[in-house]
Design a protein around this motif. Structure first.
Motif, PDB file in Angstrom:
ATOM      1  N   PHE A 158       0.823  -1.206   0.000  1.00 25.75           N
ATOM      2  CA  PHE A 158       0.000   0.000   0.000  1.00 25.75           C
ATOM      3  C   PHE A 158       0.863   1.264   0.000  1.00 25.75           C
ATOM      4  N   ALA A 159       2.007   1.234   0.657  1.00 29.28           N
ATOM      5  CA  ALA A 159       2.904   2.396   0.632  1.00 29.28           C
ATOM      6  C   ALA A 159       3.371   2.670  -0.792  1.00 29.28           C
ATOM      7  N   PHE A 160       3.707   1.621  -1.516  1.00 31.26           N
ATOM      8  CA  PHE A 160       4.121   1.745  -2.920  1.00 31.26           C
ATOM      9  C   PHE A 160       2.972   2.285  -3.766  1.00 31.26           C
ATOM     10  N   ASP A 161       1.797   1.708  -3.594  1.00 33.96           N
ATOM     11  CA  ASP A 161       0.635   2.114  -4.374  1.00 33.96           C
ATOM     12  C   ASP A 161       0.296   3.580  -4.131  1.00 33.96           C
ATOM     13  N   HIS A 162       0.252   3.984  -2.868  1.00 38.01           N
ATOM     14  CA  HIS A 162      -0.151   5.353  -2.555  1.00 38.01           C
ATOM     15  C   HIS A 162       0.929   6.373  -2.916  1.00 38.01           C
ATOM     16  N   TYR A 163       2.191   5.984  -2.817  1.00 39.08           N
ATOM     17  CA  TYR A 163       3.259   6.942  -3.130  1.00 39.08           C
ATOM     18  C   TYR A 163       3.146   7.438  -4.564  1.00 39.08           C
ATOM     19  N   TYR A 164       2.790   6.541  -5.473  1.00 31.76           N
ATOM     20  CA  TYR A 164       2.752   6.913  -6.886  1.00 31.76           C
ATOM     21  C   TYR A 164       1.382   7.416  -7.334  1.00 31.76           C
ATOM     22  N   SER A 165       0.444   7.590  -6.412  1.00 31.60           N
ATOM     23  CA  SER A 165      -0.868   8.108  -6.800  1.00 31.60           C
ATOM     24  C   SER A 165      -1.274   9.343  -6.007  1.00 31.60           C
ATOM     25  N   ASP A 166      -1.087   9.335  -4.708  1.00 28.23           N
ATOM     26  CA  ASP A 166      -1.678  10.370  -3.863  1.00 28.23           C
ATOM     27  C   ASP A 166      -1.187  11.776  -4.179  1.00 28.23           C
ATOM     28  N   HIS A 167       0.080  11.895  -4.571  1.00 29.81           N
ATOM     29  CA  HIS A 167       0.635  13.236  -4.745  1.00 29.81           C
ATOM     30  C   HIS A 167       0.017  13.982  -5.922  1.00 29.81           C
ATOM     31  N   MET A 168      -0.646  13.261  -6.844  1.00 27.80           N
ATOM     32  CA  MET A 168      -1.226  13.968  -7.988  1.00 27.80           C
ATOM     33  C   MET A 168      -2.678  14.376  -7.746  1.00 27.80           C
ATOM     34  N   PHE A 169      -3.276  13.987  -6.613  1.00 19.66           N
ATOM     35  CA  PHE A 169      -4.668  14.334  -6.355  1.00 19.66           C
ATOM     36  C   PHE A 169      -4.926  15.846  -6.425  1.00 19.66           C
ATOM     37  N   PRO A 170      -4.105  16.695  -5.785  1.00 21.44           N
ATOM     38  CA  PRO A 170      -4.401  18.135  -5.832  1.00 21.44           C
ATOM     39  C   PRO A 170      -4.409  18.706  -7.243  1.00 21.44           C
ATOM     40  N   THR A 171      -3.621  18.133  -8.156  1.00 18.56           N
ATOM     41  CA  THR A 171      -3.621  18.597  -9.539  1.00 18.56           C
ATOM     42  C   THR A 171      -4.788  18.020 -10.313  1.00 18.56           C
ATOM     43  N   ALA A 172      -5.148  16.777 -10.011  1.00 17.45           N
ATOM     44  CA  ALA A 172      -6.198  16.096 -10.765  1.00 17.45           C
ATOM     45  C   ALA A 172      -7.595  16.578 -10.410  1.00 17.45           C
ATOM     46  N   LEU A 173      -7.824  16.884  -9.144  1.00 20.71           N
ATOM     47  CA  LEU A 173      -9.187  17.206  -8.701  1.00 20.71           C
ATOM     48  C   LEU A 173      -9.787  18.409  -9.434  1.00 20.71           C
ATOM     49  N   PRO A 174      -9.086  19.535  -9.606  1.00 14.08           N
ATOM     50  CA  PRO A 174      -9.690  20.646 -10.359  1.00 14.08           C
ATOM     51  C   PRO A 174     -10.020  20.270 -11.804  1.00 14.08           C
ATOM     52  N   LEU A 175      -9.229  19.396 -12.406  1.00 13.29           N
ATOM     53  CA  LEU A 175      -9.509  18.955 -13.771  1.00 13.29           C
ATOM     54  C   LEU A 175     -10.766  18.101 -13.803  1.00 13.29           C
ATOM     55  N   LEU A 176     -10.898  17.201 -12.840  1.00 18.38           N
ATOM     56  CA  LEU A 176     -12.059  16.322 -12.776  1.00 18.38           C
ATOM     57  C   LEU A 176     -13.339  17.098 -12.484  1.00 18.38           C
ATOM     58  N   ASP A 186     -15.912   5.745  -8.744  1.00 23.72           N
ATOM     59  CA  ASP A 186     -14.486   5.546  -8.494  1.00 23.72           C
ATOM     60  C   ASP A 186     -14.179   4.064  -8.736  1.00 23.72           C
ATOM     61  N   VAL A 187     -13.592   3.774  -9.890  1.00 26.01           N
ATOM     62  CA  VAL A 187     -13.361   2.392 -10.309  1.00 26.01           C
ATOM     63  C   VAL A 187     -11.981   1.953  -9.819  1.00 26.01           C
ATOM     64  N   GLY A 188     -11.964   0.895  -9.015  1.00 25.97           N
ATOM     65  CA  GLY A 188     -10.728   0.490  -8.366  1.00 25.97           C
ATOM     66  C   GLY A 188     -10.454   1.400  -7.186  1.00 25.97           C
ATOM     67  N   ALA A 189     -11.438   1.475  -6.286  1.00 29.02           N
ATOM     68  CA  ALA A 189     -11.420   2.486  -5.220  1.00 29.02           C
ATOM     69  C   ALA A 189     -10.356   2.242  -4.165  1.00 29.02           C
ATOM     70  N   ASN A 190      -9.867   1.013  -4.067  1.00 29.63           N
ATOM     71  CA  ASN A 190      -8.782   0.676  -3.150  1.00 29.63           C
ATOM     72  C   ASN A 190      -9.168   1.017  -1.715  1.00 29.63           C
ATOM     73  N   THR A 191      -8.392   1.843  -1.023  1.00 28.43           N
ATOM     74  CA  THR A 191      -8.675   2.138   0.385  1.00 28.43           C
ATOM     75  C   THR A 191      -9.546   3.377   0.579  1.00 28.43           C
ATOM     76  N   GLY A 192     -10.066   3.932  -0.514  1.00 25.67           N
ATOM     77  CA  GLY A 192     -10.972   5.071  -0.404  1.00 25.67           C
ATOM     78  C   GLY A 192     -10.312   6.422  -0.322  1.00 25.67           C
ATOM     79  N   LYS A 193      -9.006   6.493  -0.528  1.00 20.64           N
ATOM     80  CA  LYS A 193      -8.319   7.784  -0.382  1.00 20.64           C
ATOM     81  C   LYS A 193      -8.797   8.813  -1.409  1.00 20.64           C
ATOM     82  N   PHE A 194      -9.021   8.366  -2.655  1.00 23.60           N
ATOM     83  CA  PHE A 194      -9.451   9.341  -3.652  1.00 23.60           C
ATOM     84  C   PHE A 194     -10.878   9.797  -3.389  1.00 23.60           C
ATOM     85  N   ALA A 195     -11.746   8.889  -2.981  1.00 21.65           N
ATOM     86  CA  ALA A 195     -13.109   9.289  -2.650  1.00 21.65           C
ATOM     87  C   ALA A 195     -13.116  10.329  -1.530  1.00 21.65           C
ATOM     88  N   LEU A 196     -12.288  10.126  -0.527  1.00 19.17           N
ATOM     89  CA  LEU A 196     -12.189  11.105   0.553  1.00 19.17           C
ATOM     90  C   LEU A 196     -11.714  12.456   0.043  1.00 19.17           C
TER      91      LEU A 196
END
Length: 356
Positions: A158-176, A186-196
């Protein structure tokens, strides 16, 4: 020695050194881990430019002198440690192993998740099955067993998975949220971090989380704990079952670092179901890291090596795709790429898609 050299090859002597580094790479990897985890690199960092003797490091780490010497000498030839007279000091590479977050995440993932399983790589290539997964359990894919992995392996995954995804959320959210979607899948919601992150970004959006039951249970716990229970719904699904449709009427569908977990025909099936789940005017957002679309050589290397994990441990038929391979899958699924945002974060590309 046979074979022809190319004009862009290294000098032969340097190539011989590189070949020996490959031959002993597993030993060097474990030496670096031991130097890090047993506190020897930290002892050298604390000593700063003055360096430290092996005797001093053995004393501060409370380790046998023999073992400290063996590890320090391996660190010297691996360029982690420098030796001047009888004093050792940490080098730049050693500092990266000790303190760089990306290096630590990658090394922990390689050690705790990949290492034993990768010994089955030849069997994986010849059989098309994730032969290394048997080191953890009798599952068809690693995703079935994520909640049952040993604690250290699960933490590193999970540390590996989140390291390469979480940091782009602030840039992605305004686009979305530029299109102000009210219903988001949310397809492939994993631990719910993006939904939060979505709930925090837009107080009006509701999110349906789509994943395997084990992952959804973890996501639900996290979302409930943050007080967003009324804004989330959960739809358990086996993505490999092509008869299972996605919940319909979605204004936006989000897939982040998700499709590389599947083979190409499976990707097309998932995208076809996503297309059918879109409301009129809805958009599908695909975010991924394509190995051939990277600015930095380090990112290209990490992504390409990650494909070996997908082959040997994840499912035996997925990988980090090239950008053209993903474009082709999108087109095969009857979708059209409206916009392509290349490297909108450090290494991610976003496809904004609509029904073709």
């Amino acid at each position: 020695m046979t074979g022809q050299s190319r004009s862009d090859d290294k000098p032969l002597y340097e190539a011989i050194i590189d070949a020996q580094k490959l031959a002993f790479a597993p030993l060097a990897f474990h030496a670096a881990l031991a130097l890090r985890d047993l506190g020897i690199l930290q002892g050298l960092a604390d000593a700063k430019a003055a360096g430290a003797t092996a005797e001093h490091l053995a004393q501060v780490t409370r380790l046998p002198l023999y073992g400290v010497k063996v590890l320090l000498e391996s660190g010297v030839v691996c360029d982690l440690v420098a030796l001047e007279d009888d004093r050792f000091r940490i080098r730049q590479l050693g500092m990266l192993v000790l303190r760089d977050q990306m290096t630590r995440v990658n090394m922990d993932f390689a050690a705790d998740v990949c290492y034993r399983g990768m010994a089955h790589l030849k069997e994986t290539v010849t059989s098309g099955k994730p032969a290394g997964l048997r080191e953890f359990g009798p599952w068809t894919t690693v995703y079935e067993g994520l909640s049952k992995l040993p604690p250290q392996a699960r933490q590193s995954w999970f540390a590996f998975d989140h390291y390469y995804s979480d940091h782009m959320f602030p840039t992605a959210l305004p686009l979305l949220f530029a299109e102000r979607p009210k219903r988001l899948l949310d397809v492939g919601a994993n631990t719910g971090k993006f939904a939060l992150a979505c709930f925090e970004h837009d107080p009006a959006v509701s999110v349906c989380l789509l994943d395997l039951p084990g992952q959804l249970a973890v996501a639900r716990q996290a979302i409930d704990a943050q007080g967003h229970a009324t804004r989330a719904t959960y739809h358990p699904i086996d993505f490999l079952d092509r008869s299972l449709e996605f919940p319909g009427g979605q204004d936006a569908i989000w897939m982040s670092q998700f499709l590389d977990c599947f083979g190409e025909d499976e990707i097309v099936s998932i995208l076809e179901r996503a297309r059918r789940a879109l409301a009129p005017g809805g958009r599908l957002y695909i975010v991924d890291t394509y190995w051939d679309n990277q600015q930095h050589a380090a990112a290209r290397f990490v992504l390409t090596m990650t494909s070996l994990y997908f082959a040997c441990l994840a499912n035996g038929n997925s990988k980090m795709y090239s950008v053209n391979e993903m474009r082709t899958c999108v087109q095969r699924a009857g979708l059209r790429i409206e916009r392509e945002l290349e490297r909108f974060s450090a290494s991610h590309t976003m496809f904004v898609c609509c029904a073709g």
